[in-house]
Design a protein around this motif. Sequence first.
Motif, short mmCIF file in Angstrom:
data_model
loop_
_atom_site.label_atom_id
_atom_site.label_comp_id
_atom_site.label_asym_id
_atom_site.label_seq_id
_atom_site.Cartn_x
_atom_site.Cartn_y
_atom_site.Cartn_z
N ILE A 1 0.84 -1.19 0.00
CA ILE A 1 0.00 0.00 0.00
C ILE A 1 0.88 1.25 0.00
O ILE A 1 2.07 1.19 0.30
CB ILE A 1 -0.94 0.03 1.22
N GLY A 2 0.28 2.35 -0.36
CA GLY A 2 1.02 3.60 -0.32
C GLY A 2 1.46 4.05 -1.69
O GLY A 2 1.16 3.42 -2.72
N SER A 3 2.16 5.14 -1.72
CA SER A 3 2.57 5.79 -2.96
C SER A 3 4.04 6.11 -2.91
O SER A 3 4.62 6.35 -1.84
CB SER A 3 1.76 7.08 -3.15
N GLN A 4 4.67 6.14 -4.09
CA GLN A 4 6.06 6.55 -4.15
C GLN A 4 6.23 8.00 -3.71
O GLN A 4 7.32 8.42 -3.33
CB GLN A 4 6.60 6.38 -5.58
N ASP A 5 5.14 8.76 -3.78
CA ASP A 5 5.20 10.18 -3.41
C ASP A 5 4.70 10.41 -1.99
O ASP A 5 4.20 11.50 -1.67
CB ASP A 5 4.37 11.01 -4.40
N ALA A 6 4.82 9.42 -1.13
CA ALA A 6 4.27 9.52 0.21
C ALA A 6 4.82 10.72 0.97
O ALA A 6 4.11 11.33 1.78
CB ALA A 6 4.54 8.24 0.98
N GLN A 7 6.09 11.07 0.73
CA GLN A 7 6.68 12.19 1.47
C GLN A 7 6.05 13.53 1.09
O GLN A 7 6.24 14.53 1.80
CB GLN A 7 8.19 12.24 1.25
N LEU A 8 5.32 13.56 -0.03
CA LEU A 8 4.65 14.80 -0.43
C LEU A 8 3.28 14.94 0.22
O LEU A 8 2.67 16.01 0.17
CB LEU A 8 4.50 14.84 -1.96
N LEU A 9 2.82 13.86 0.84
CA LEU A 9 1.50 13.88 1.48
C LEU A 9 1.60 14.47 2.88
O LEU A 9 2.66 14.44 3.52
CB LEU A 9 0.94 12.46 1.55
N PRO A 10 0.50 15.01 3.39
CA PRO A 10 0.51 15.49 4.78
C PRO A 10 0.68 14.32 5.74
O PRO A 10 0.42 13.17 5.40
CB PRO A 10 -0.86 16.14 4.92
N LEU A 11 1.14 14.64 6.95
CA LEU A 11 1.35 13.60 7.95
C LEU A 11 0.05 12.87 8.27
O LEU A 11 0.04 11.65 8.45
CB LEU A 11 1.94 14.21 9.22
N TYR A 12 -1.05 13.60 8.33
CA TYR A 12 -2.36 13.02 8.56
C TYR A 12 -3.34 13.58 7.53
O TYR A 12 -3.28 14.76 7.19
CB TYR A 12 -2.87 13.34 9.97
N SER A 13 -4.24 12.73 7.05
CA SER A 13 -5.23 13.15 6.05
C SER A 13 -6.63 12.89 6.57
O SER A 13 -6.87 11.89 7.27
CB SER A 13 -5.03 12.38 4.74
#
Length: 655
Positions: free
Chosen positions: A607-619
């Motif tokens: 699960i998850g995305s290669q761009d996870a670091q671009l996502l907010p800490l919590y959504s």
Amino acid sequence: MKNLSTESLFKYVKVTDEFWSKYQSLVNDVVIPYQWNALNDNIENTEPSHAIKNLKIAAGEAEGEFYGMVFQDSDVTKWLEAVAYSLANKPDPELEKIADDVISLIGKAQLDNGYVNTYFTIKEPEKKWTNLCECHELYCAGHLIEAGVAYYHATGKNALLTISCKFADHIYDVFGNEPGKLAGYPGHPEVELALMRLYEVTQNEKYLNICKYFIEQRGQQPHFYDIEFKKRGETSFWHVHGPAWMIKDKHYSQAHIPLAEQHEAVGHAVRFVYLLAGVAHLARISKDQEKLGICKILWDNMVNKQMYVTGGIGSQSCGESFSCDYDLPNDTAYTETCASIGLMMFANRMLQLDTNSKYGDVMERALYNTVLAGMALDGKHFFYVNPLEVHPKSIQHNHIYDHVKPTRQQWFGCACCPPNIARIIGSIGNYIYSIKDDGVLVNLYIGNKTHIELPQGQLLLEQNGNYPWQDSIQIDVSPTMPLRTKIALRIPDWCHSPILFINDQQQELESIISQGYAEIDRIWKAGDRIRLSLPMDVMVIRGNPLLRHADGKIAIQRGPLVYCIEEQDNGAELHNIRLDSTTKFETFTGNGLFAGKTLIKADSVRIGSQDAQLLPLYSYNQPKPETKKQELILIPYFTWANRSLGEMRVWINEK
């Protein structure tokens, strides 16, 4: 050959097994020489040992100050015990000469009254026997005695045995409830099991009696640790957890109450299993049913509520101790290598007392997983701590992981584990069989040739197979003359469809299985052959609902081996992998580092995305993250961390 105790079988069991022969050769050719260099401070970029130098100073052959832990002597004597087994497996005159010289050095360091301990001889001679709770004098004595017994069995030489007897005689003179004696017992149990081994060699009742005294005096009131603490002006040796912490926390050394009143595994895990190994040994020799009952109660609590799936025990770093029932965290697991070795010793003695496969099952689990994981495949790097989950990035910054190493170390300032691994591998012949009045238990399926003297006559056994990778075991039975006896084969708890043949005739197993052993009672003749098949299906393991650290996770096992996933095969952030328990598992033979070893692959999702670091800490109110298929590679847990630095997990999130 007279009847043997199981603990001297190593001399008569010649391991031929491909898997274990390689390990014993590694110990003989690499591990023992490497550890000899470490004991002599000849390994670069490691903490010095100074252990041999300490002996030379105590013997008057060198000048200087004591250096190292208060129990530093035990590194030398455990190494000597490993050498004894190595010499029995593979004679080596040069190594034997080195060992004999070390034994001579110990003899020169021994005081006239029999006392041997370089710390107190060199550094604090006036404080001998004044701090049993904290200072390991009897622990070091135990390892010296064990080495003396093993070296005598292996070589027939009695110099170290004589030193051991002289020391044990001194201990007998010092301790007891008689006027003028110390009513104390060791803070770190070990001497108990050693004294029982010494008794079996010498038949000297003093050694059995002092062992019994140490066990029965433990935890009695008024408490000896408090008495000696006051006598020495309330000074303590260790301050790592605060002044006198070891004296105050008597659970730590299993001395809070008498052993007969204890019902839970508590305190320092190594001390616990060393103590219970001694109790079980004493129970067998003295036919003491009460002590057998104590062992069973404490065994059941430890194994059923406080043991990891890898056979590791002692979950917390504080005090290298047990925690409480079902508290088995994966990433902070302590599970010291020595603790699983001690668990094997306890299990082996229980098998001599009580024919029940549950002891052999745990012995096998600890051996093939935590014990083997404690040493790298090169024989030169070691784990003290054996976690079930590692995230190297976090280890660098989070102090709850200060005890966890993501890679094995060359040596330790507290180096109890490396020589312990060497001696357990060298003495593996002691664990394959248990000798009973009515026959032989086959506990471990390790290829070997052995001859055993039973009351009915001499029995020659030759065991072959490619365990733990393949499921077929063959045992050729060759008595010197036809004899009637039992040969009982352990049916592992992980095997649900065993198949047994005797001389090509399939046997009805249900009618002969008792307490997990298939008991074959017959008149054996030369040429008889047993074939046992233990199908090794890939199994999915789930934890007890009370085991919160395994909630929503599964572990994978094949045969006796627990498997894990590593970053090198499956990428980073292993917590994002999800494995369906109903997926098809496929086994295959590895190559390179894994040549000859069975690996497992299965379909999983990440699960998850290669761009996870671009996502907010919590959504907020976002849909579940996308997943993508990924082929998962699982390797035996004992082989992890033999490649580059990376993550590892035993428990995998379930899809």
